[in-house]
Design a protein around this motif. Sequence first.
Motif, PDB file in Angstrom:
ATOM      1  N   ILE A   3       0.667  -1.345  -0.082  1.00 47.25           N
ATOM      2  CA  ILE A   3       0.215   0.381   0.240  1.00 47.25           C
ATOM      3  C   ILE A   3       0.997   1.093   0.116  1.00 47.25           C
ATOM      4  CG2 ILE A   3      -1.590   1.704   1.276  1.00 47.25           C
ATOM      5  CD1 ILE A   3      -2.906  -0.707   2.087  1.00 47.25           C
ATOM      6  N   GLU A   4       2.271   0.825   0.540  1.00 49.20           N
ATOM      7  CA  GLU A   4       2.931   1.954   0.923  1.00 49.20           C
ATOM      8  C   GLU A   4       3.618   2.741  -0.502  1.00 49.20           C
ATOM      9  OE1 GLU A   4       7.024   3.846   3.199  1.00 49.20           O
ATOM     10  OE2 GLU A   4       5.261   2.725   4.025  1.00 49.20           O
ATOM     11  N   SER A   5       3.923   1.173  -0.981  1.00 49.19           N
ATOM     12  CA  SER A   5       4.671   1.838  -2.562  1.00 49.19           C
ATOM     13  C   SER A   5       3.775   2.363  -3.535  1.00 49.19           C
ATOM     14  CB  SER A   5       5.124   0.240  -3.256  1.00 49.19           C
ATOM     15  OG  SER A   5       6.280  -0.267  -2.736  1.00 49.19           O
ATOM     16  N   VAL A   6       2.061   2.295  -3.523  1.00 44.54           N
ATOM     17  CA  VAL A   6       1.313   2.598  -4.713  1.00 44.54           C
ATOM     18  C   VAL A   6       0.716   4.214  -4.171  1.00 44.54           C
ATOM     19  CG1 VAL A   6      -1.248   2.569  -5.109  1.00 44.54           C
ATOM     20  CG2 VAL A   6      -0.194   0.206  -4.817  1.00 44.54           C
ATOM     21  N   TYR A   7       1.286   3.954  -2.724  1.00 43.21           N
ATOM     22  CA  TYR A   7       1.246   5.583  -2.388  1.00 43.21           C
ATOM     23  C   TYR A   7       1.928   6.256  -2.567  1.00 43.21           C
ATOM     24  CZ  TYR A   7       0.017   9.397   0.846  1.00 43.21           C
ATOM     25  OH  TYR A   7      -0.079  11.034   1.781  1.00 43.21           O
ATOM     26  N   LYS A   8       3.333   5.655  -2.566  1.00 47.32           N
ATOM     27  CA  LYS A   8       4.524   7.276  -2.717  1.00 47.32           C
ATOM     28  C   LYS A   8       4.197   6.572  -4.753  1.00 47.32           C
ATOM     29  CE  LYS A   8       6.809   5.807   1.078  1.00 47.32           C
ATOM     30  NZ  LYS A   8       8.626   5.140   0.859  1.00 47.32           N
ATOM     31  N   GLY A   9       3.436   6.130  -5.491  1.00 41.61           N
ATOM     32  CA  GLY A   9       3.298   5.773  -6.920  1.00 41.61           C
ATOM     33  C   GLY A   9       4.651   5.008  -7.725  1.00 41.61           C
ATOM     34  N   ASP A  10       5.254   4.226  -6.329  1.00 39.77           N
ATOM     35  CA  ASP A  10       5.678   3.150  -6.900  1.00 39.77           C
ATOM     36  C   ASP A  10       4.991   1.440  -7.188  1.00 39.77           C
ATOM     37  OD1 ASP A  10       8.106   1.588  -7.213  1.00 39.77           O
ATOM     38  OD2 ASP A  10       8.794   1.089  -5.053  1.00 39.77           O
ATOM     39  N   TYR A  11       4.576   1.927  -8.026  1.00 39.30           N
ATOM     40  CA  TYR A  11       3.739   0.687  -8.858  1.00 39.30           C
ATOM     41  C   TYR A  11       4.632  -0.823  -9.276  1.00 39.30           C
ATOM     42  CZ  TYR A  11      -0.175   3.268  -8.841  1.00 39.30           C
ATOM     43  OH  TYR A  11      -1.013   4.605  -8.744  1.00 39.30           O
ATOM     44  N   ASP A  12       5.225   0.015  -9.700  1.00 40.58           N
ATOM     45  CA  ASP A  12       6.500  -1.189 -10.015  1.00 40.58           C
ATOM     46  C   ASP A  12       7.066  -2.220  -8.523  1.00 40.58           C
ATOM     47  OD1 ASP A  12       8.596  -2.670 -11.296  1.00 40.58           O
ATOM     48  OD2 ASP A  12      10.223  -1.682 -10.655  1.00 40.58           O
ATOM     49  N   GLY A  13       7.459  -1.097  -7.515  1.00 38.04           N
ATOM     50  CA  GLY A  13       7.935  -1.762  -6.429  1.00 38.04           C
ATOM     51  C   GLY A  13       6.543  -2.618  -5.748  1.00 38.04           C
ATOM     52  N   ALA A  14       5.589  -2.083  -6.098  1.00 40.14           N
ATOM     53  CA  ALA A  14       4.108  -2.160  -5.364  1.00 40.14           C
ATOM     54  C   ALA A  14       3.838  -3.980  -5.965  1.00 40.14           C
ATOM     55  CB  ALA A  14       3.258  -1.320  -5.226  1.00 40.14           C
ATOM     56  N   ALA A  15       4.312  -3.984  -7.244  1.00 37.10           N
ATOM     57  CA  ALA A  15       3.752  -5.375  -8.228  1.00 37.10           C
ATOM     58  C   ALA A  15       5.136  -6.507  -7.673  1.00 37.10           C
ATOM     59  CB  ALA A  15       3.896  -5.150  -9.029  1.00 37.10           C
ATOM     60  N   SER A  16       5.959  -6.125  -7.501  1.00 33.11           N
ATOM     61  CA  SER A  16       7.024  -7.173  -6.861  1.00 33.11           C
ATOM     62  C   SER A  16       7.307  -6.907  -5.555  1.00 33.11           C
ATOM     63  CB  SER A  16       8.703  -5.891  -6.824  1.00 33.11           C
ATOM     64  OG  SER A  16       8.443  -6.102  -8.696  1.00 33.11           O
ATOM     65  N   ALA A  17       6.532  -5.828  -4.632  1.00 30.25           N
ATOM     66  CA  ALA A  17       6.649  -7.087  -2.950  1.00 30.25           C
ATOM     67  C   ALA A  17       5.675  -7.259  -3.218  1.00 30.25           C
ATOM     68  CB  ALA A  17       6.369  -5.469  -2.198  1.00 30.25           C
ATOM     69  N   LEU A  18       4.104  -7.558  -3.831  1.00 31.60           N
ATOM     70  CA  LEU A  18       3.214  -8.424  -3.703  1.00 31.60           C
ATOM     71  C   LEU A  18       3.170  -9.988  -4.595  1.00 31.60           C
ATOM     72  CD1 LEU A  18       0.418  -5.618  -5.070  1.00 31.60           C
ATOM     73  CD2 LEU A  18      -0.093  -7.037  -2.819  1.00 31.60           C
ATOM     74  N   ILE A  19       4.068  -9.757  -5.001  1.00 36.01           N
ATOM     75  CA  ILE A  19       4.344 -11.479  -6.174  1.00 36.01           C
ATOM     76  C   ILE A  19       5.352 -11.698  -4.784  1.00 36.01           C
ATOM     77  CG2 ILE A  19       6.026 -12.178  -7.532  1.00 36.01           C
ATOM     78  CD1 ILE A  19       4.837 -10.275  -9.447  1.00 36.01           C
ATOM     79  N   SER A  20       6.408 -10.766  -4.029  1.00 34.07           N
ATOM     80  CA  SER A  20       7.543 -11.915  -3.327  1.00 34.07           C
ATOM     81  C   SER A  20       6.746 -11.972  -1.717  1.00 34.07           C
ATOM     82  CB  SER A  20       8.386 -10.465  -2.416  1.00 34.07           C
ATOM     83  OG  SER A  20       9.100 -11.108  -1.763  1.00 34.07           O
ATOM     84  N   ARG A  21       5.271 -12.000  -1.593  1.00 35.46           N
ATOM     85  CA  ARG A  21       4.778 -11.986  -0.977  1.00 35.46           C
ATOM     86  C   ARG A  21       4.045 -13.469  -1.106  1.00 35.46           C
ATOM     87  NH1 ARG A  21      -0.842  -9.105   1.706  1.00 35.46           N
ATOM     88  NH2 ARG A  21      -1.855 -10.667   3.046  1.00 35.46           N
ATOM     89  N   THR A  22       3.806 -13.883  -2.755  1.00 36.53           N
ATOM     90  CA  THR A  22       3.139 -14.550  -2.758  1.00 36.53           C
ATOM     91  C   THR A  22       4.346 -16.152  -2.384  1.00 36.53           C
ATOM     92  OG1 THR A  22       3.309 -14.203  -4.957  1.00 36.53           O
ATOM     93  CG2 THR A  22       1.436 -13.061  -4.269  1.00 36.53           C
ATOM     94  N   GLU A  23       5.430 -15.242  -2.913  1.00 31.87           N
ATOM     95  CA  GLU A  23       6.530 -16.635  -3.132  1.00 31.87           C
ATOM     96  C   GLU A  23       6.801 -17.087  -1.367  1.00 31.87           C
ATOM     97  OE1 GLU A  23       9.210 -14.435  -5.500  1.00 31.87           O
ATOM     98  OE2 GLU A  23       8.714 -15.381  -7.321  1.00 31.87           O
ATOM     99  N   LYS A  24       6.017 -16.648  -0.707  1.00 27.27           N
ATOM    100  CA  LYS A  24       6.903 -17.632   0.250  1.00 27.27           C
ATOM    101  C   LYS A  24       4.776 -18.302   1.189  1.00 27.27           C
ATOM    102  CE  LYS A  24       8.574 -13.180   1.994  1.00 27.27           C
ATOM    103  NZ  LYS A  24       8.202 -12.147   2.610  1.00 27.27           N
ATOM    104  N   THR A  25       5.340 -19.386   0.368  1.00 28.87           N
ATOM    105  CA  THR A  25       4.034 -20.403  -0.344  1.00 28.87           C
ATOM    106  C   THR A  25       3.322 -20.741   0.890  1.00 28.87           C
ATOM    107  OG1 THR A  25       5.366 -22.242  -0.018  1.00 28.87           O
ATOM    108  CG2 THR A  25       4.531 -20.683  -2.588  1.00 28.87           C
ATOM    109  N   HIS A  26       4.209 -21.070   2.147  1.00 27.80           N
ATOM    110  CA  HIS A  26       3.978 -21.559   3.499  1.00 27.80           C
ATOM    111  C   HIS A  26       3.305 -20.782   4.350  1.00 27.80           C
ATOM    112  CE1 HIS A  26       5.122 -25.299   2.304  1.00 27.80           C
ATOM    113  NE2 HIS A  26       6.087 -25.467   2.186  1.00 27.80           N
ATOM    114  N   GLN A  27       3.651 -19.452   4.313  1.00 27.39           N
ATOM    115  CA  GLN A  27       2.434 -18.440   5.199  1.00 27.39           C
ATOM    116  C   GLN A  27       1.199 -18.020   4.262  1.00 27.39           C
ATOM    117  OE1 GLN A  27       5.735 -14.978   5.459  1.00 27.39           O
ATOM    118  NE2 GLN A  27       6.970 -17.220   6.696  1.00 27.39           N
ATOM    119  N   ALA A  28       1.179 -18.111   3.119  1.00 26.54           N
ATOM    120  CA  ALA A  28      -0.146 -17.068   2.529  1.00 26.54           C
ATOM    121  C   ALA A  28      -1.063 -18.366   2.405  1.00 26.54           C
ATOM    122  CB  ALA A  28       0.544 -16.442   1.114  1.00 26.54           C
ATOM    123  N   THR A  29      -2.177 -17.720   2.743  1.00 23.36           N
ATOM    124  CA  THR A  29      -3.255 -19.634   2.075  1.00 23.36           C
ATOM    125  C   THR A  29      -3.340 -18.490   0.352  1.00 23.36           C
ATOM    126  OG1 THR A  29      -5.065 -17.402   2.689  1.00 23.36           O
ATOM    127  CG2 THR A  29      -4.590 -18.562   4.333  1.00 23.36           C
TER     128      THR A  29
END
Length: 194
Positions: free
Chosen positions: A1-27
């Motif tokens: 959310i912070e990345s989007v607020y700053k207009g860093d959509y590239d960073g937001a996309a990367s952070a969100l994908i990174s979140r999904t790669e921690k496979t045992h943490q996310a449903t």
Amino acid sequence: IESVYKGDYDGAASALISRTEKTHQATLSETKWALCMAKLSNQVVLKECPSKEAHAKLRDRKIDNKLELVGVQKELLEEGISGLSKSQSEQHLWSAHRLLDLAMDKVDRATASGNKSRRENATRYCYLALLICITYDDLESQRRHAARVWAKSITVDWDNNLWTDWIQNENDLGSPELAETVLDKTVFGGLLKD
């Protein structure tokens, strides 16, 4: 959310994908949400940042592949798996390899259910397996795994002797009638139609 607020959509996309790669943490549902948000952020990058277009296109493919795996996993887990204690929404995203193994196992164990025949269900599982194959990163892996699925679509019908009978009893293996029969009565034919 912070990345989007700053207009860093590239960073937001990367952070969100990174979140999904921690496979045992996310449903699975959290993974799908994160991937959908990453897709939206990445679309902004594609439209507004020409200098990052090549990277964003690669990331877009990665997102699409993971979303494909989420959908396939949901469908494969619909009927449930014995020994699985969590509901499908509480599961984490499985690897393509694990999902492919599950799909192939389901092809072998396919039975008639509801208004679908054994052949129709086996064909559906083969189709899902092919969808999994296209999510592999390299073309060689895609081909190797897809060949395994196509071979399974033929061998799954060996048990009822369809292929053996045709090979032994047909005078013209290239006849249009036999081709139509193969399309209508085999998992291989059903997969070709799909």
